[in-house]
Design a protein around this motif. Structure first.
Motif, mmCIF file in Angstrom:
data_model
loop_
_atom_site.group_PDB
_atom_site.id
_atom_site.type_symbol
_atom_site.label_atom_id
_atom_site.label_comp_id
_atom_site.label_asym_id
_atom_site.label_seq_id
_atom_site.Cartn_x
_atom_site.Cartn_y
_atom_site.Cartn_z
ATOM 1 N N PRO A 82 120.657 106.755 -0.949
ATOM 2 C CA PRO A 82 120.673 106.047 0.342
ATOM 3 C C PRO A 82 119.347 106.033 1.094
ATOM 4 C CG PRO A 82 121.514 108.250 0.648
ATOM 5 C CD PRO A 82 121.128 108.139 -0.798
ATOM 6 N N ASN A 83 118.239 106.166 0.428
ATOM 7 C CA ASN A 83 116.938 106.082 1.077
ATOM 8 C C ASN A 83 116.114 104.995 0.404
ATOM 9 O OD1 ASN A 83 116.635 107.860 3.234
ATOM 10 N ND2 ASN A 83 116.476 109.626 1.895
ATOM 11 N N PRO A 84 115.107 104.473 1.103
ATOM 12 C CA PRO A 84 114.199 103.526 0.441
ATOM 13 C C PRO A 84 113.264 104.268 -0.521
ATOM 14 C CG PRO A 84 113.488 103.934 2.700
ATOM 15 C CD PRO A 84 114.777 104.690 2.522
ATOM 16 N N ALA A 85 112.734 103.551 -1.501
ATOM 17 C CA ALA A 85 111.736 104.142 -2.408
ATOM 18 C C ALA A 85 110.377 104.103 -1.712
ATOM 19 C CB ALA A 85 111.683 103.358 -3.708
ATOM 20 N N ALA B 109 106.690 109.999 -5.530
ATOM 21 C CA ALA B 109 107.564 108.960 -4.977
ATOM 22 C C ALA B 109 108.881 109.616 -4.598
ATOM 23 C CB ALA B 109 107.789 107.865 -6.016
ATOM 24 N N THR B 110 109.640 108.978 -3.717
ATOM 25 C CA THR B 110 110.971 109.464 -3.339
ATOM 26 C C THR B 110 111.758 109.787 -4.617
ATOM 27 O OG1 THR B 110 110.868 107.866 -1.543
ATOM 28 C CG2 THR B 110 113.002 108.906 -1.947
ATOM 29 N N ALA B 111 112.420 110.921 -4.633
ATOM 30 C CA ALA B 111 113.130 111.352 -5.849
ATOM 31 C C ALA B 111 114.378 110.500 -6.077
ATOM 32 C CB ALA B 111 113.529 112.815 -5.707
ATOM 33 N N GLY C 62 117.226 109.734 -3.535
ATOM 34 C CA GLY C 62 116.693 109.585 -2.178
ATOM 35 C C GLY C 62 116.065 110.829 -1.558
ATOM 36 N N ARG C 63 116.235 111.989 -2.163
ATOM 37 C CA ARG C 63 115.658 113.228 -1.635
ATOM 38 C C ARG C 63 115.275 114.123 -2.798
ATOM 39 N NH1 ARG C 63 120.620 112.473 1.223
ATOM 40 N NH2 ARG C 63 120.158 111.219 3.050
ATOM 41 N N PRO C 64 114.214 114.915 -2.699
ATOM 42 C CA PRO C 64 113.296 114.982 -1.565
ATOM 43 C C PRO C 64 112.469 113.703 -1.394
ATOM 44 C CG PRO C 64 112.577 116.493 -3.306
ATOM 45 C CD PRO C 64 113.877 115.913 -3.745
ATOM 46 N N HIS C 65 111.981 113.525 -0.168
ATOM 47 C CA HIS C 65 111.124 112.388 0.150
ATOM 48 C C HIS C 65 109.787 112.520 -0.594
ATOM 49 C CE1 HIS C 65 113.129 111.228 4.260
ATOM 50 N NE2 HIS C 65 113.971 111.195 3.245
ATOM 51 N N ALA C 66 109.038 111.402 -0.596
ATOM 52 C CA ALA C 66 107.749 111.375 -1.304
ATOM 53 C C ALA C 66 106.784 112.437 -0.756
ATOM 54 C CB ALA C 66 107.137 109.985 -1.171
ATOM 55 N N GLU C 67 106.625 112.472 0.574
ATOM 56 C CA GLU C 67 105.668 113.404 1.180
ATOM 57 C C GLU C 67 106.126 114.851 0.978
ATOM 58 O OE1 GLU C 67 107.294 110.876 2.508
ATOM 59 O OE2 GLU C 67 106.298 110.037 4.256
ATOM 60 N N GLU C 68 107.431 115.034 0.991
ATOM 61 C CA GLU C 68 108.012 116.379 0.850
ATOM 62 C C GLU C 68 107.650 116.999 -0.507
ATOM 63 O OE1 GLU C 68 112.178 115.899 1.495
ATOM 64 O OE2 GLU C 68 112.498 117.994 1.971
ATOM 65 N N PRO D 74 106.046 107.751 7.728
ATOM 66 C CA PRO D 74 106.735 109.027 7.458
ATOM 67 C C PRO D 74 107.860 109.238 8.472
ATOM 68 C CG PRO D 74 104.351 109.324 7.435
ATOM 69 C CD PRO D 74 104.611 107.934 7.957
ATOM 70 N N CYS D 75 108.973 109.757 8.019
ATOM 71 C CA CYS D 75 110.105 109.947 8.931
ATOM 72 C C CYS D 75 109.726 110.971 10.006
ATOM 73 C CB CYS D 75 111.362 110.369 8.171
ATOM 74 S SG CYS D 75 111.226 111.935 7.309
ATOM 75 N N GLY D 76 110.261 110.756 11.230
ATOM 76 C CA GLY D 76 109.992 111.667 12.340
ATOM 77 C C GLY D 76 111.177 112.585 12.594
ATOM 78 N N ALA D 77 112.293 112.320 11.888
ATOM 79 C CA ALA D 77 113.506 113.147 11.984
ATOM 80 C C ALA D 77 114.279 112.930 10.684
ATOM 81 C CB ALA D 77 114.336 112.718 13.182
ATOM 82 N N ARG D 78 115.256 113.798 10.428
ATOM 83 C CA ARG D 78 116.024 113.694 9.189
ATOM 84 C C ARG D 78 117.510 113.613 9.488
ATOM 85 N NH1 ARG D 78 112.947 115.299 4.571
ATOM 86 N NH2 ARG D 78 114.756 114.543 3.407
ATOM 87 N N SER D 79 118.240 112.909 8.634
ATOM 88 C CA SER D 79 119.692 112.863 8.794
ATOM 89 C C SER D 79 120.301 114.137 8.226
ATOM 90 C CB SER D 79 120.263 111.657 8.054
ATOM 91 O OG SER D 79 120.172 111.850 6.660
ATOM 92 N N SER D 80 119.514 114.797 7.354
ATOM 93 C CA SER D 80 120.038 115.908 6.566
ATOM 94 C C SER D 80 119.716 117.278 7.150
ATOM 95 C CB SER D 80 119.443 115.795 5.170
ATOM 96 O OG SER D 80 118.059 115.523 5.264
ATOM 97 N N LEU E 79 105.868 100.016 8.935
ATOM 98 C CA LEU E 79 106.678 100.909 9.763
ATOM 99 C C LEU E 79 108.122 100.903 9.281
ATOM 100 C CD1 LEU E 79 105.152 100.125 13.267
ATOM 101 C CD2 LEU E 79 104.714 102.111 11.807
ATOM 102 N N ASP E 80 108.826 101.993 9.563
ATOM 103 C CA ASP E 80 110.219 102.157 9.124
ATOM 104 C C ASP E 80 111.135 101.904 10.318
ATOM 105 O OD1 ASP E 80 112.652 102.943 8.165
ATOM 106 O OD2 ASP E 80 112.084 105.002 7.681
ATOM 107 N N PRO E 81 111.972 100.838 10.264
ATOM 108 C CA PRO E 81 112.844 100.554 11.410
ATOM 109 C C PRO E 81 114.040 101.494 11.528
ATOM 110 C CG PRO E 81 113.166 98.917 9.676
ATOM 111 C CD PRO E 81 112.105 99.857 9.176
#
Ligand SMILES: Nc1c(N[C@@H]2O[C@H](COP(=O)(O)O)[C@@H](O)[C@H]2O)[nH]c(=O)[nH]c1=O
Length: 209
Positions: free
Chosen positions: A27-30, A46-48, A51-57, A78-84, A106-108
């Motif tokens: 459920p995340n973008p690549a 790249a995003t795993a 969908g997680r872990p994220h690319a930067e993570e 880069p995300c500024g908050a996480r759903s998880s 930018l990520d909407p």
């Protein structure tokens, strides 16, 4: 903003990394991330799948101590908050001592939507947005379409490059049901050849052109 050929080459590499993960990250973008120090790539990811872990993570710990003062090229804000409940990617980048972050688009999503760039700037990082923005937007357009409609986006293509997969359906199939099924399976951006199926999709408002 004036970017160098090297900036463009590193962002193109981040886009290639994300493109290779298309169709695997719902459920995340690549997203692709390339970390550069003194003109050399020190880590990339790249995003795993899933969908997680994220690319930067993944890329930040892979870079190790060398990351201090580095430039990070990332295809999506880069995300500024996480759903998880995990730490955000903006947090990982600021904690690691990154100096500059170059973002394609930018990520909407409510977990970013300017929050990612704000967190980076608040900690004194240089943030530049819009490098290869069209390519970055193409990477997440199917993800956004899937969020809005529950169905993957379908476009006409001749080679399927950069798509999650090919849309095929029997002549009598209920196309909305077929697409919903594929959306539930995690597809966000499908391609089809020009022809009868594309015409049927267009008639039902299911083709993006
Ligand atoms: N895949 C991806 C991002 N995806 C974005 O992060 C948001 C929160 O993710 P989560 O907490 O895992 O649900 C999600 O809504 C999506 O917009 N962000 C990034 O910085 N890097 C990544 O590789």
């Amino acid at each position: 903003m004036s970017w160098t050929d090297a900036d463009r080459a590193f962002m193109a590499q981040a886009i290639d990394l994300a493109t290779a993960r298309m169709g695997e990250t719902w459920p995340n973008p690549a997203v692709g991330c390339v970390i550069v120090k003194d003109g050399r790539i020190i880590a990339q990811a790249a995003t795993a799948p899933g969908g997680r872990p994220h690319a930067e993570e993944q890329a930040v710990p892979a870079a190790g101590a060398e990351i201090e003062g580095a430039t990070v090229y990332v295809t999506l804000e880069p995300c500024g908050a996480r759903s998880s409940g995990r730490q955000s990617c903006a947090h990982f980048l600021t904690e690691a001592g990154v100096e500059r972050v170059v973002i394609a688009c930018l990520d909407p999503s409510p977990f970013a939507a300017g929050r990612g760039t704000e967190r980076l700037r608040a900690k004194g990082l240089t943030v530049e947005t819009g490098l290869m923005c069209d390519e970055g937007a193409t990477l997440c357009e199917g993800f956004l379409h899937r969020l809005e409609t529950g169905r993957p986006m379908v476009r006409i293509s001749t080679d399927g490059v950069g798509f999650d997969g090919r849309f095929v359906a029997a002549a009598k199939a209920d196309l909305v049901t077929e697409l919903k099924r594929l959306g539930e399976a995690g597809y966000t951006r499908l391609w089809t050849s020009a022809g009868d199926l594309a015409d049927a999709l267009r008639e039902q408002g299911l083709l993006t052109e």
